[in-house]
Design an enzyme around this catalytic site. Structure first.
Site, PDB file in Angstrom:
ATOM      1  NE  ARG A  49      25.359   5.496  -8.772  1.00 46.59           N
ATOM      2  CZ  ARG A  49      25.684   5.357  -7.493  1.00 46.59           C
ATOM      3  NH1 ARG A  49      24.802   4.901  -6.637  1.00 46.59           N
ATOM      4  NH2 ARG A  49      26.886   5.655  -7.075  1.00 46.59           N
TER       5      ARG A  49
ATOM      6  CE  LYS B   4      17.545   3.312   7.754  1.00 47.31           C
ATOM      7  NZ  LYS B   4      17.539   2.637   6.443  1.00 47.31           N
TER       8      LYS B   4
ATOM      9  CD  GLU C 295      22.449   1.546  -8.081  1.00 44.13           C
ATOM     10  OE1 GLU C 295      21.694   1.939  -7.169  1.00 44.13           O
ATOM     11  OE2 GLU C 295      23.694   1.669  -8.047  1.00 44.13           O
TER      12      GLU C 295
END
Length: 638
Positions: free
Chosen positions: A402, A289, A374
């Site tokens: 969610r 990244k 979640e």
């Protein structure tokens, strides 16, 4: 190799579609990758955006578009954080001057922008389910097309990915899954799968060794094949202990990797092999990244995952420092945790963005990062509460949607003391409609026993967070917006749990201003007062259930107005109206909030202006409404 593009004015200027990439030789591709990184840094430094993830997938994206034929072959990105390179090579370079700005390029894949974008996903772990259905549709319709899903390793911590993989393996359609494994989502990726991938990254020679053994023994008469099979079994036994390959192959999904995601030749070779397999294949690409931009590589927190405007030379943010809502929450949570050993923190791969990381640094044994999961976060919090703790679950407001079922049935039905802290509540701006936290007061207001607090400033955030964790007989929500905290707005007086912010002698309008809209409510009141109306402005502080004090105040006024930074349908305005009906308080009510819809990205101020949620617009509407009501009630002239 066909004729190459000229490089006199830079290669990037000549790339307007994926087909242009196929005309480049290896040296030109290397130069193009560098140009793309320079381009992204220059553009994102002005607008802000998801820089780190896109820097890490330059070579992988170029290889992908050289092997597959978008848009005939469908390319899906999960979560869209890593889609900037895809946008650049599909003809949208000019749009980056207005990236994430009103009327400009979206920060995520957008169907309105390009035929190369099919889904507008910015919530993780969804692309494999889209890809499963799409590949089934192509197979059923007899279409000779591939589906490619580019999935971050962080997304694989979400349960939807594994539900999808189970079905993908069963269907056995043309589907290539590129796992972009950089060991991070927002933060370093958490969980058992992440550990497996990390281990495998340290053992990159397995496939090469197997190929060498196979080639050598394949030329040996009689004993070659049996010996190869024995060695293959031994090799698999070793890999069973350290890698995810058996896990995927046991599902029936071919695995290729690990591949250096920054080696364009290696990536292209792996993708071509995957394409030719005509069945589900996972290509495991190991990337870094922020690769190629030193400030991102050196940013240990999140590799410049999503910075605001910054200095391209140093990576330092250019915005003046200010006190953020997240910082106030984090600071107060640590104080509470210092006082109460039962308070623990939970986050879903967003420790730094939600402020939970500060608690983890102070009390590492009392913070749980569950990855991009979640639903699991909510039910795990329920288990923690059952075990005698008080969990504080910190997520973005949009992401708690969610886990509605888990909040409803696993937490609330058991009357468990879990506090959900919703960062980025309300209209958040540049990230667009999928990230607007406008649903929580409506959606979670329907949960029996749920208490929802909406602080208006730093002082009330600290106060209401403490009140939330003091609740021991059910769940609580504390919601606040993004950005800088406004100056404290003190109350004139407190009536029960309701703060009275302004109180005129005349009682024409009771204005109920929710949370961060308190200052807006004061501005509206000032404009109404200029027209001769007497206004009382109140902040209910806790908007669900509706404080009983509001019905008493409403009975003393001729009109009630509510303003909220959430959708009107089922929102605070609807709840107050229902409370008035139940109390037989027959006072007309007008509610102002966000209309349900997919509102385009832009700054918070721009979006609120377009929705008519400004002091001028609301005051004008209220004055017109009150005038019409008064006209309707005047006695007829003789």
């Amino acid at each position: 190799m066909s004729e190459s593009l000229p490089a006199s004015d830079g290669l990037l200027a000549g790339v307007t579609s994926p087909g242009d990439l196929k005309r480049l030789d290896a040296e030109q591709l290397t130069l193009l990758a560098a140009e793309i990184r320079d381009f992204m840094v220059a553009k994102v430094s002005r607008t802000g955006g998801h820089l780190g993830p896109s820097l890490g997938v330059v070579e992988t994206t170029l290889a992908l578009h050289r092997v597959f034929d978008s848009p005939r072959d469908r390319v899906l990105f999960d979560t869209g954080h890593q889609a900037y390179v895809h946008k650049i090579v599909t003809g949208r370079q000019d749009g980056f001057d207005m990236l994430r700005q009103r009327g400009g390029l979206s920060g995520y894949p957008s169907r309105a922008e390009s035929e190369h974008d099919l889904i507008e996903n910015s919530h993780a772990s969804t692309a494999l389910s889209y890809a499963d259905g799409l590949s089934k549709a192509f197979a059923l319709r007899g279409e000779d097309r591939h589906v490619v899903a580019v999935v971050g390793d962080g997304a694989l911590t979400g349960g939807m990915c594994w539900e999808a993989l189970n079905n993908i393996a069963t269907a056995k359609n043309r589907l290539v899954i590129v796992v972009n494994d950089n060991g991070r989502s927002y933060a370093p990726t958490i969980g058992g799968l992440a550990d497996h991938l990390s281990t495998l990254r340290l053992n990159p020679g397995y496939e090469r060794v197997l190929d060498l053994v196979k080639d050598a023994l394949g030329n040996t008469p009689v004993v070659g094949k049996p010996v190869y099979e024995v060695l293959h079994a031994v090799k698999r036994g070793i890999k069973d202990a350290v890698s995810p390959q058996p896990m995927f192959e046991d599902l029936g999904i071919k695995y290729i990797g690990p591949v250096d995601g920054h080696d364009m030749v290696a990536m292209e070779s792996a993708l071509r092999r995957a394409k030719g397999f005509n069945a589900p294949v996972i290509v495991h690409a190991v990337t870094r990244k922020g690769y190629g931009y030193r400030p991102a590589e050196q940013d240990e927190a999140d590799c410049l995952h999503s910075p605001g405007a910054f200095d391209p030379q140093t990576g330092a943010l250019t915005a003046k420092p200010s006190v953020k809502w997240t910082h106030v929450f984090s600071e107060e949570l640590i104080k509470i945790a210092d006082e109460r050993l039962d308070v623990v923190g939970i986050t879903a791969a967003m420790g730094e963005p939600t402020g939970i990381a500060d608690l983890a640094r102070k009390h590492p044994e009392r913070v749980y990062d569950v990855g991009i999961a979640e639903q699991h976060a909510a039910t795990s919090a329920a288990g923690l509460a059952m075990g005698g703790l008080h969990p504080v679950v910190a997520v973005y407001a949009t992401f708690l949607n969610r886990a509605f079922d888990q909040v409803l049935l696993d937490v609330a039905m058991h009357e468990l003391p879990v506090t959900f802290v919703l960062d980025r509540a309300g209209i958040t701006g540049p990230d667009g409609p999928s990230h607007y936290g406008i649903w929580d007061m409506s959606v979670f207001g329907a949960v029996p026993g749920m208490r929802i607090a909406a602080p208006r400033d730093a002082a009330t955030l600290r106060e209401e967070l403490r009140e939330a964790v003091a609740v021991d007989d059910g769940p609580t929500i504390v919601r606040f917006p993004t950005g800088s905290v406004p100056a404290d707005l003190p109350a004139v007086r407190r009536l029960g749990q309701v703060d009275v912010l302004r109180e005129d002698e005349r009682k024409d309008v009771l204005l109920v201003a929710v949370g961060s809209f308190a200052a807006l409510g004061m501005d509206v009141a000032a404009r109404l007062a200029e027209q001769g109306y007497g206004v009382t402005v109140v902040d209910p502080r806790w908007v669900r259930p509706v404080p009983i004090e509001l019905t008493g105040l409403a009975a003393q006024h001729r009109r009630v107005v509510t303003i909220e930074d959430g959708i009107r349908a089922g929102g605070v305005g609807d709840a107050v109206a229902a409370a008035l009906r139940d109390a037989d308080v027959e006072v007309p009510l007008r509610d102002f909030g966000v209309p349900a819809g997919w509102h385009p990205h832009g700054t918070r101020a721009e979006i609120l202006t377009s929705l008519g949620l400004t002091a001028q617009d609301i005051a004008r509407e209220v004055i017109g409404w009150v005038s019409r009501l008064e006209a309707d009630t005047e006695p007829a002239q003789a």
